[in-house]
Design a protein around this motif. Sequence first.
Motif, PDB file in Angstrom:
ATOM      1  N   GLN A   4     -26.478  -7.446  10.122  1.00  0.00           N
ATOM      2  CA  GLN A   4     -26.363  -6.053   9.710  1.00  0.00           C
ATOM      3  C   GLN A   4     -27.255  -5.743   8.504  1.00  0.00           C
ATOM      4  O   GLN A   4     -27.866  -4.671   8.432  1.00  0.00           O
ATOM      5  CB  GLN A   4     -24.898  -5.731   9.372  1.00  0.00           C
ATOM      6  N   ARG A   7     -30.808  -5.508   9.731  1.00  0.00           N
ATOM      7  CA  ARG A   7     -31.017  -4.290  10.506  1.00  0.00           C
ATOM      8  C   ARG A   7     -31.156  -3.055   9.610  1.00  0.00           C
ATOM      9  O   ARG A   7     -31.917  -2.141   9.906  1.00  0.00           O
ATOM     10  CB  ARG A   7     -29.854  -4.107  11.482  1.00  0.00           C
ATOM     11  N   HIS A   8     -30.419  -3.049   8.506  1.00  0.00           N
ATOM     12  CA  HIS A   8     -30.389  -1.856   7.645  1.00  0.00           C
ATOM     13  C   HIS A   8     -31.041  -2.111   6.281  1.00  0.00           C
ATOM     14  O   HIS A   8     -30.716  -1.430   5.315  1.00  0.00           O
ATOM     15  CB  HIS A   8     -28.940  -1.411   7.442  1.00  0.00           C
ATOM     16  N   GLN A   9     -31.961  -3.062   6.209  1.00  0.00           N
ATOM     17  CA  GLN A   9     -32.493  -3.456   4.911  1.00  0.00           C
ATOM     18  C   GLN A   9     -33.239  -2.319   4.208  1.00  0.00           C
ATOM     19  O   GLN A   9     -33.171  -2.197   2.981  1.00  0.00           O
ATOM     20  CB  GLN A   9     -33.393  -4.679   5.044  1.00  0.00           C
ATOM     21  N   ASP A  10     -33.917  -1.455   4.952  1.00  0.00           N
ATOM     22  CA  ASP A  10     -34.632  -0.341   4.303  1.00  0.00           C
ATOM     23  C   ASP A  10     -33.637   0.594   3.614  1.00  0.00           C
ATOM     24  O   ASP A  10     -33.878   1.045   2.481  1.00  0.00           O
ATOM     25  CB  ASP A  10     -35.449   0.439   5.337  1.00  0.00           C
ATOM     26  N   LEU A  11     -32.543   0.881   4.274  1.00  0.00           N
ATOM     27  CA  LEU A  11     -31.509   1.742   3.699  1.00  0.00           C
ATOM     28  C   LEU A  11     -30.880   1.091   2.470  1.00  0.00           C
ATOM     29  O   LEU A  11     -30.622   1.754   1.456  1.00  0.00           O
ATOM     30  CB  LEU A  11     -30.429   2.030   4.748  1.00  0.00           C
ATOM     31  N   ILE A  12     -30.674  -0.209   2.536  1.00  0.00           N
ATOM     32  CA  ILE A  12     -30.066  -0.948   1.419  1.00  0.00           C
ATOM     33  C   ILE A  12     -30.998  -0.955   0.213  1.00  0.00           C
ATOM     34  O   ILE A  12     -30.562  -0.733  -0.928  1.00  0.00           O
ATOM     35  CB  ILE A  12     -29.717  -2.383   1.851  1.00  0.00           C
ATOM     36  N   LYS A  14     -33.302   1.231  -0.531  1.00  0.00           N
ATOM     37  CA  LYS A  14     -33.350   2.582  -1.078  1.00  0.00           C
ATOM     38  C   LYS A  14     -32.098   2.866  -1.914  1.00  0.00           C
ATOM     39  O   LYS A  14     -32.171   3.428  -3.009  1.00  0.00           O
ATOM     40  CB  LYS A  14     -33.479   3.615   0.043  1.00  0.00           C
ATOM     41  N   ALA A  15     -30.933   2.472  -1.379  1.00  0.00           N
ATOM     42  CA  ALA A  15     -29.680   2.692  -2.107  1.00  0.00           C
ATOM     43  C   ALA A  15     -29.670   1.925  -3.419  1.00  0.00           C
ATOM     44  O   ALA A  15     -29.169   2.408  -4.441  1.00  0.00           O
ATOM     45  CB  ALA A  15     -28.494   2.277  -1.232  1.00  0.00           C
ATOM     46  N   ASP A  18     -31.502   3.777  -6.166  1.00  0.00           N
ATOM     47  CA  ASP A  18     -30.837   4.989  -6.645  1.00  0.00           C
ATOM     48  C   ASP A  18     -29.457   4.711  -7.251  1.00  0.00           C
ATOM     49  O   ASP A  18     -28.796   5.625  -7.730  1.00  0.00           O
ATOM     50  CB  ASP A  18     -30.651   5.991  -5.488  1.00  0.00           C
TER      51      ASP A  18
END
Length: 202
Positions: A4, A7-12, A14-15, A18
């Motif tokens: 997981q 799969r979501h490393q770009d979102l992580i 970015k978060a 911020d």
Amino acid sequence: MVEQVTRHQDLIFKAAQDATSLGRSSFETYLSRRIEFGVAGDWLDSLELTHLHQAALTLGMAIAMDRGIGRSDLDFELERTAMSAGFEILKSGPEALKAELVRARRRSSSKRSYFTTDMGEFYTWLKDTEADPATAVLRACVQDFVRENYPLQTGAKVLGTEISAPNSSRLNARGSYMGSARSGCEVFSPIFAVKTRATCQT
């Protein structure tokens, strides 16, 4: 979990850029220590971490928030505030919990205060777990509090266990605390109102 994250490393990422850094609450510190070192030898040991999270959250809601607020109304900050408030009481032991529940009862705006409403989400959660051995110690503490502070019909069940009614002198003391003997009868649950009111008028 690794799948997981990948799969979501770009979102992580970015978060993370911020994110606002927050200091650990006492609840979060306890969780970290318990995960790393195990139980601490206190009365919370019997609670699994999932139970402890829910106990702290719902207790915090009952003692620190308006009665109309439900779990679905909580954002991240309110949930963190509730968990911290609830855990501060729980970590101090059973007597601290009972004392806080007494204060919650006194804050009640209802003319007919009763434990199910006074404890709100906390009681609702305990009711949902009444068959779970992991919450037995916590339930026993709340059952003792209810026995000592609320009028009960003989044979009444609280959190799945039959609770003996308080003695008459204790009930009279409750009536005196609320006002006159007659007004004391009025704080009984509606299901007992007819019987107790008739007794008071004789």
